[in-house]
Scaffold this motif. Structure first.
Motif, short mmCIF file in Angstrom:
data_model
loop_
_atom_site.label_atom_id
_atom_site.label_comp_id
_atom_site.label_asym_id
_atom_site.label_seq_id
_atom_site.Cartn_x
_atom_site.Cartn_y
_atom_site.Cartn_z
N SER A 110 33.54 31.96 45.09
CA SER A 110 33.31 33.11 45.96
C SER A 110 34.55 33.99 46.03
N THR A 111 35.71 33.38 46.19
CA THR A 111 36.97 34.12 46.24
C THR A 111 37.24 34.85 44.93
N LEU A 112 37.00 34.16 43.83
CA LEU A 112 37.22 34.73 42.50
C LEU A 112 36.27 35.90 42.24
N LEU A 113 35.00 35.73 42.58
CA LEU A 113 34.02 36.79 42.32
C LEU A 113 34.36 38.05 43.10
N GLN A 114 34.80 37.89 44.33
CA GLN A 114 35.21 39.04 45.13
C GLN A 114 36.35 39.79 44.45
N HIS A 115 37.31 39.05 43.92
CA HIS A 115 38.46 39.66 43.24
C HIS A 115 38.01 40.38 41.96
N ILE A 116 37.08 39.79 41.24
CA ILE A 116 36.56 40.41 40.02
C ILE A 116 35.87 41.73 40.34
N ASP A 117 35.04 41.72 41.38
CA ASP A 117 34.29 42.93 41.76
C ASP A 117 35.22 44.04 42.22
N VAL A 118 36.19 43.71 43.08
CA VAL A 118 37.09 44.71 43.65
C VAL A 118 37.93 45.40 42.58
N ASN A 119 38.33 44.63 41.55
CA ASN A 119 39.22 45.16 40.52
C ASN A 119 38.52 45.60 39.24
N GLY A 120 37.19 45.51 39.21
CA GLY A 120 36.45 45.97 38.03
C GLY A 120 36.83 45.23 36.77
N ILE A 121 36.90 43.90 36.86
CA ILE A 121 37.38 43.08 35.75
C ILE A 121 36.32 42.95 34.64
N ASP A 122 36.78 43.09 33.39
CA ASP A 122 35.91 42.96 32.21
C ASP A 122 36.03 41.61 31.53
N LEU A 123 37.18 40.94 31.69
CA LEU A 123 37.45 39.68 31.01
C LEU A 123 38.22 38.75 31.94
N VAL A 124 37.72 37.52 32.11
CA VAL A 124 38.40 36.50 32.91
C VAL A 124 38.98 35.45 31.98
N VAL A 125 40.23 35.09 32.20
CA VAL A 125 40.90 34.07 31.39
C VAL A 125 41.40 32.97 32.31
N THR A 126 41.07 31.71 31.99
CA THR A 126 41.57 30.60 32.80
C THR A 126 41.57 29.32 31.97
N PHE A 127 41.76 28.18 32.64
CA PHE A 127 41.82 26.88 31.97
C PHE A 127 40.44 26.43 31.50
#
Length: 252
Positions: free
Chosen positions: A129-146
């Protein structure tokens, strides 16, 4: 004659291997072939602790910058396991500055829900939920993680993967938003970069970032910003680890 024949065979095998490695490296130079978005797109690096960005993801951050993507960073903890949270926040900002990520694109979560503790399992739904909110607010096109193994097996790293995986599998990510996960490797490959390089180039992967000698120096400088974490064994890590020089990633 048998010795000559054996030598010829060895030369032939080495030549074949060199050509395969060279061809693989050439194939990875095209961002279009790798399936990455174009210049100006927004990439979000999601990490668990300050120093993850330099210790594990420096090749990805510098590689994305090379492709002219705008890189954002979301860190889910202040790294307060040894009560050094305030120090580590400052170190993270310094490291990001070296890697080309301005403070305005760095978010550090300092919340009791996400403690820096390998013995605590972060709630997947809360992380997602926290991550999705950050993605939406910043208009993210690509997520990179472990990936599922978290490179080092740390439960906080794995929690990030589980959250992103849940968002992806449930179709909750914004349309067009892709996910790349950093491939974990065995201990031998992790700490023997010269031997790992040919293997990495020939192994299956969707995206591979390999640093130049100048960029390796930049990655080391970023890691050196984390003074509080530079114990003797981490100095060895900086010298020998493949993650300071090369990242293999897979799309979800």
């Amino acid at each position: 004659m048998e010795v000559v024949g054996l030598l010829c065979l060895v030369v032939a095998v080495l030549t074949w291997g060199f050509l395969r490695v060279r061809d693989a490296a050439k194939r990875m130079k095209s961002p279009e072939q790798a399936g990455l978005l174009g210049a100006g797109s927004r990439a979000l690096l999601v990490i668990a602790h300050p120093d993850d960005e330099a210790m594990f993801f420096a090749p990805t951050v510098l590689g994305l910058a090379r492709l002219e993507l705008r890189v954002f960073l979301l860190c889910f903890s202040a790294g307060n396991y040894y009560n050094q949270g305030e120090i580590r926040k400052k170190e993270l900002l310094q490291s990001c500055d070296v890697l080309g990520i301005p403070p305005s694109r760095v978010t550090i979560i300092d919340n009791s829900k996400f403690p820096d503790d390998p013995g605590v399992q972060w709630d997947t739904e809360c992380v997602a939920s926290t991550l999705l909110q950050h993605i939406d607010v910043n208009g993210i096109d690509l997520v990179v993680t472990f990936d599922a193994e978290g490179v080092s097996g740390h439960s906080n790293h794995i929690a990030l993967y589980r959250a992103v995986r849940a968002l992806h599998s449930e179709g909750k990510l914004p349309k067009g938003c892709s996910v790349l996960t950093l491939k974990s490797v065995n201990v031998l490959r992790k700490y023997l970069y010269p031997l790992d390089l040919p293997w990495s180039l020939l192994s299956p992967h969707d995206v591979l970032f390999q640093l130049t000698s100048k960029e390796v120096a930049q990655a080391k400088k970023a890691m050196s910003c984390h003074h509080s974490q530079l114990l003797w064994f981490r100095h060895l890590y900086v010298i020998f680890s493949r993650y300071m020089r090369i990242n293999s990633l897979q799309f979800l």
